[in-house]
Enzyme design. Sequence first.
Site, short mmCIF file in Angstrom:
data_model
loop_
_atom_site.label_atom_id
_atom_site.label_comp_id
_atom_site.label_asym_id
_atom_site.label_seq_id
_atom_site.Cartn_x
_atom_site.Cartn_y
_atom_site.Cartn_z
N ASP A 49 -2.25 -32.88 17.36
CA ASP A 49 -1.95 -32.77 18.80
C ASP A 49 -3.25 -32.79 19.62
O ASP A 49 -3.22 -32.81 20.85
CB ASP A 49 -1.07 -31.56 19.12
CG ASP A 49 -1.71 -30.25 18.71
OD1 ASP A 49 -2.82 -30.26 18.13
OD2 ASP A 49 -1.09 -29.19 18.99
N SER A 50 -4.39 -32.87 18.93
CA SER A 50 -5.66 -33.16 19.61
C SER A 50 -5.57 -34.49 20.35
O SER A 50 -6.38 -34.77 21.23
CB SER A 50 -6.82 -33.20 18.60
OG SER A 50 -6.52 -34.07 17.53
N ASP A 88 1.50 -33.30 13.61
CA ASP A 88 1.53 -31.95 14.19
C ASP A 88 2.83 -31.71 14.96
O ASP A 88 3.25 -32.57 15.74
CB ASP A 88 0.39 -31.80 15.21
CG ASP A 88 -0.80 -31.04 14.66
OD1 ASP A 88 -0.67 -30.38 13.62
OD2 ASP A 88 -1.87 -31.12 15.31
N LYS A 118 2.70 -30.46 10.39
CA LYS A 118 1.77 -29.32 10.39
C LYS A 118 2.18 -28.36 11.50
O LYS A 118 2.53 -28.81 12.59
CB LYS A 118 0.33 -29.78 10.58
CG LYS A 118 -0.66 -28.60 10.73
CD LYS A 118 -2.11 -29.02 10.53
CE LYS A 118 -2.78 -29.60 11.74
NZ LYS A 118 -2.81 -28.72 12.94
N GLU A 120 0.83 -24.63 13.44
CA GLU A 120 -0.19 -23.58 13.55
C GLU A 120 0.47 -22.27 13.15
O GLU A 120 1.54 -21.91 13.65
CB GLU A 120 -0.75 -23.57 14.98
CG GLU A 120 -1.51 -24.85 15.24
CD GLU A 120 -2.32 -24.86 16.53
OE1 GLU A 120 -2.39 -23.83 17.22
OE2 GLU A 120 -2.89 -25.92 16.83
N GLU A 187 -9.57 -23.47 10.41
CA GLU A 187 -10.41 -23.97 11.52
C GLU A 187 -11.27 -22.86 12.12
O GLU A 187 -10.81 -21.74 12.39
CB GLU A 187 -9.52 -24.57 12.63
CG GLU A 187 -10.36 -25.06 13.82
CD GLU A 187 -9.63 -25.97 14.79
OE1 GLU A 187 -8.44 -26.28 14.56
OE2 GLU A 187 -10.27 -26.37 15.79
O1 KIV Z 1 -4.82 -31.49 16.29
C1 KIV Z 1 -5.72 -31.66 15.45
O2 KIV Z 1 -6.46 -32.65 15.46
C2 KIV Z 1 -5.90 -30.64 14.43
C3 KIV Z 1 -7.17 -30.70 13.64
C4 KIV Z 1 -8.24 -30.11 14.48
C5 KIV Z 1 -7.04 -30.04 12.35
O3 KIV Z 1 -5.08 -29.79 14.28
#
Ligand code: KIV
Length: 273
Positions: A49-50, A88, A118, A120, A187
Amino acid sequence: MSAQTSVKRITAPQITERKNGKPIVCLTAYDAPTANILDEFCDILLVGDSVGMVVHGFTTTVGVTLDMMILHGQAVMRGSQKALVVVDLPFGSYEDSVETAFRSASRVMMETGCNAVKIESGSYAAETISYLVERGIPVMSHVGLRPQSMNVLGGFRARGRRKVVEDEIIANAIAAANAGSFAVVVEGTSAEIAEKVTKSVKIPTIGIGASKKCDGQILVTPDMLGQFDRVPKFVKKFADMKGLVEGAVKDYAEQVGNRTFPAEENTYKFKHK
Ligand code: KIV
């Protein structure tokens, strides 16, 4: 079936088997052409989600939606053949109940064809992880600095300076592993915490800003390619993409400006009958 479609993707259990083995190479990906380049070299492509920050220009990941993740997940699946693709689940799409999490995760899996999601993973997450895994959805967890919680944590800061936070990170990782995650991202922690987590769980740890003491590493691809002037301190820039693009665009602008572009060979030629 073409040679391309017969390539087998790496599976979540194969990643788990790499615990204490060959380091796991991971990068983020958000579009098909980039995924196509990364695929050969990476075990995991994370549609993080970056994307909200490095592609869409948001200041945090909090505004990223499930539809955005699905669109980018589809692109990365089209561009890759071999790597395990993990998407994510964004903020607000899984935290309130296991049913909400399953609805979001199953949409992502069905509409993108990706291999895992994924989440969190705070202390609330274990129940969600086992609910998803029992229903056929491989889950990667994410502990330490959790960007979706940055409004509670007070910003994008390394985590674990206080003992109580260190204990919490280790406990979250153990709970996520026991709940059935196939791997866990760690992280923004010290090497000591990363090492303790790595020794405490039977699944691979994937570090980002968390030292070498992990079973694999991940970076945000535009950061490591040098697309931005400002990146987190721990990021090594492996290329100067910003400089490369600036140089190319400057040349183009100059050539258009002085009418040396397009040249003959860049111009269509038609022979009319
Ligand atoms: O969203 C993302 O890119 C991430 C990485 C920083 C692991 O969760």
